[in-house]
Every structure is written in C-alpha cells, then in structure tokens.
Design a protein around this motif. Structure first.
Motif, short mmCIF file in Angstrom:
data_model
loop_
_atom_site.label_atom_id
_atom_site.label_comp_id
_atom_site.label_asym_id
_atom_site.label_seq_id
_atom_site.Cartn_x
_atom_site.Cartn_y
_atom_site.Cartn_z
N MET A 1 3.54 -9.97 15.60
CA MET A 1 3.33 -8.68 14.98
C MET A 1 1.90 -8.35 14.67
SD MET A 1 4.84 -6.91 11.59
CE MET A 1 5.30 -5.30 12.16
N ASP A 2 1.46 -7.23 14.80
CA ASP A 2 -0.09 -6.84 14.35
C ASP A 2 -0.15 -6.69 12.98
OD1 ASP A 2 -2.56 -5.90 14.17
OD2 ASP A 2 -2.08 -4.05 15.10
N MET A 3 -0.95 -7.71 12.27
CA MET A 3 -0.98 -7.73 10.94
C MET A 3 -1.90 -6.72 10.21
SD MET A 3 1.35 -9.82 9.65
CE MET A 3 2.31 -11.09 10.40
N THR A 4 -2.53 -5.63 11.16
CA THR A 4 -3.91 -4.95 10.64
C THR A 4 -3.52 -4.19 9.36
OG1 THR A 4 -4.54 -5.10 13.10
CG2 THR A 4 -5.40 -3.42 11.49
N ILE A 5 -2.00 -3.61 9.58
CA ILE A 5 -1.81 -2.65 8.34
C ILE A 5 -1.90 -3.80 7.05
CG2 ILE A 5 0.77 -3.17 9.06
CD1 ILE A 5 1.08 -0.30 7.94
N PHE A 6 -1.20 -4.66 7.23
CA PHE A 6 -1.31 -5.76 6.19
C PHE A 6 -2.69 -6.09 5.54
CE2 PHE A 6 -1.28 -10.08 4.27
CZ PHE A 6 -0.66 -10.07 3.17
N THR A 7 -3.59 -6.70 6.48
CA THR A 7 -4.86 -7.02 6.09
C THR A 7 -5.67 -5.80 5.76
OG1 THR A 7 -5.28 -6.98 8.46
CG2 THR A 7 -4.90 -9.03 7.47
N ASP A 8 -5.61 -4.44 6.35
CA ASP A 8 -6.22 -3.31 5.83
C ASP A 8 -5.92 -3.00 4.49
OD1 ASP A 8 -7.44 -3.23 8.12
OD2 ASP A 8 -6.01 -1.47 8.73
N ALA A 9 -4.57 -3.21 3.95
CA ALA A 9 -4.19 -3.17 2.55
C ALA A 9 -4.70 -4.05 1.48
CB ALA A 9 -2.61 -3.18 2.41
N VAL A 10 -4.60 -5.50 2.08
CA VAL A 10 -5.60 -6.47 1.24
C VAL A 10 -6.89 -5.83 1.10
CG1 VAL A 10 -6.28 -8.76 1.35
CG2 VAL A 10 -3.84 -8.29 1.99
N ALA A 11 -7.71 -5.51 2.24
CA ALA A 11 -8.95 -5.06 2.01
C ALA A 11 -9.10 -3.85 1.14
CB ALA A 11 -9.49 -4.64 3.43
N ARG A 12 -8.21 -3.00 1.05
CA ARG A 12 -8.25 -1.88 0.23
C ARG A 12 -8.12 -2.06 -1.20
NH1 ARG A 12 -4.69 0.60 2.70
NH2 ARG A 12 -2.94 0.19 1.29
N TYR A 13 -6.89 -3.07 -1.61
CA TYR A 13 -6.82 -3.54 -2.82
C TYR A 13 -7.87 -4.58 -3.33
CZ TYR A 13 -2.20 -1.66 -3.30
OH TYR A 13 -1.10 -0.62 -3.56
N SER A 14 -8.49 -5.35 -2.50
CA SER A 14 -9.42 -6.44 -2.93
C SER A 14 -10.92 -5.72 -3.00
CB SER A 14 -9.29 -7.68 -2.18
OG SER A 14 -9.71 -7.25 -0.79
N ALA A 15 -11.11 -4.74 -2.71
CA ALA A 15 -12.40 -4.15 -2.32
C ALA A 15 -13.09 -4.01 -3.84
CB ALA A 15 -12.51 -2.60 -1.88
N ALA B 1 -8.94 -18.13 4.34
CA ALA B 1 -7.70 -17.70 3.30
C ALA B 1 -6.98 -16.74 3.94
CB ALA B 1 -8.25 -17.26 2.04
N THR B 2 -7.37 -15.99 4.70
CA THR B 2 -6.59 -14.92 5.24
C THR B 2 -5.63 -15.73 6.42
OG1 THR B 2 -8.08 -13.14 4.88
CG2 THR B 2 -6.45 -12.80 6.64
N ALA C 1 9.61 -13.89 -2.62
CA ALA C 1 8.54 -13.25 -1.59
C ALA C 1 8.03 -11.97 -2.16
CB ALA C 1 8.95 -13.15 -0.54
N LEU C 2 6.99 -11.79 -2.13
CA LEU C 2 6.49 -10.21 -1.79
C LEU C 2 6.71 -9.52 -0.51
CD1 LEU C 2 4.74 -7.91 -3.42
CD2 LEU C 2 2.82 -9.06 -2.43
N TYR C 3 7.08 -8.34 -0.61
CA TYR C 3 7.37 -7.68 0.71
C TYR C 3 6.40 -6.70 0.90
CZ TYR C 3 11.76 -10.05 -0.06
OH TYR C 3 12.76 -11.18 -0.30
N PHE C 4 6.18 -6.29 2.06
CA PHE C 4 5.35 -5.13 2.62
C PHE C 4 5.93 -4.46 3.65
CE2 PHE C 4 1.75 -3.39 5.11
CZ PHE C 4 1.20 -2.72 4.46
#
Length: 195
Positions: free
Chosen positions: A1-15, A23-24, A51-54
């Motif tokens: 599965m493309d994890m871009t949606i998740f990594t984009d959310a991480v980037a948004r929250y961690s900015a 680490a990613t 777990a945390l779910y997305f």
C-alpha cells in the motif's frame, strides 16, 4: 500500500521538524493494513490498546456503552487517527468502543513501534504530542458543547464542521453524538426545514 497519506500526515503534525528517513523506514516496516467491515469493532471496551489507527478509507466512530445505551463520542473519516488514547498511552483497559459505520480500511501502527519512533526521532515525538493535544482540545470542545449549547446549536455546529460526515451517518447516530433522542433530532430538522 502507498504510505504517502500517512507520511504526509506525519509531516503535517511534526512540522517544522522533519522525521529522518531511517526513523520513518523503521516505523513503516511495522505498519499493516486492516479492513473493517461495516458494523465490525476495531476496539472494544476493556481491550488493551495495541495500536494507533489511521483511517485510509471509510468511516469509524467511538462510543461509550452505558446501561445498554450507546453514546457516540466522535467520528473518524479518511486521514484521521483513532485510538482509545487513555488505553494507548497508559496500557490500562479501554473505556471506548470503536466500530465501523461504513466499510473501512485502516493502517495499524503498533504501540511499541510508535513509542520507539517517539524515542528515536524528535519529529515523531512532536507528531505524537500534537495528536494528543488535538484529542484533548477536541474533547474539551465536545464537553463544552454538551454543557453550554442547546441541541439546535450543537446540530448546527456539527453540520458546519463535518458536512460530509453528516451525510454519511445515520440520523440516530447523529442524535447519539448530540446527546439527544432521535425524536428530538427529527423535531430540530423539521424546524430547520420550515424556517
């Protein structure tokens, strides 16, 4: 599965911090995908949170069960994180139930891997902190709404804040979320239609 949606959310929250590729990669290796059928529970009261779910597709909600009555607390659609936060952070038995209002798909982020990412990279720690801050702020807004607004005002705010969710959720579940009976919601909707 493309994890871009998740990594984009991480980037948004961690900015403005940026997680290291190492680490990613370590975290992504632990993440799995789970399909949740409509009506199926992802988490039940009394479970321990593993777990945390997305949410990548579909619609979930959390609710409390008291005296056999469901009290809906929140809805989670695509791009949102969901967990029983108290159970996830403390390891105590969960108080919430999380089920699918529509067929859904979630990314499953294991608790141990998530906490390891917090320790390994400051960006992930910030990501986790900002998610928890959002949860606390949302809980405070919801409590204030139930205490300070009329049912009509709560319904108007819900429609304004979550119009897509309002179209996807059965009216009796919206009534539960608003803290009113389905009959009271029907009266509010009739008044809105005639005004």
């Amino acid at each position: 599965m493309d994890m871009t949606i998740f990594t984009d959310a991480v980037a948004r929250y961690s900015a403005p911090l940026r997680a290291t590729d190492r680490a990613t990669a370590a975290l992504l290796q632990t993440i799995s995908t789970r399909k949740v059928a409509k009506g199926e529970h992802l988490f039940r009261q009394g479970d321990t949170a593993q777990a945390l779910y997305f949410v990548t597709a579909g619609l979930l909600r959390y609710y409390y069960l008291a005296d056999g009555v469901e009290h809906t607390g929140q809805f989670f659609n695509e791009g949102m994180f969901v967990a029983d936060v108290a159970a996830l952070t403390t390891g105590s038995p969960g108080l919430q139930n999380i089920d699918a209002l529509e067929a859904a798909e979630v990314l499953v982020i294991p608790r141990a891997a998530l906490f390891a990412a917090y320790d390994a990279d400051q960006a992930y720690e910030r990501f986790g902190r900002r998610i928890m801050e959002e949860v606390v702020a949302g809980s405070q807004r919801r409590s204030a709404s139930l205490l300070m607004l009329s049912p009509e005002e709560r319904y108007e705010r819900f429609l304004a804040a979550r119009p897509q969710v309002a179209r996807r959720v059965p009216q009796y579940t919206i009534a539960s979320y608003l803290g009113i009976t389905p009959e009271a919601l029907s009266r509010i909707r009739r008044r809105r239609a005639t005004s």
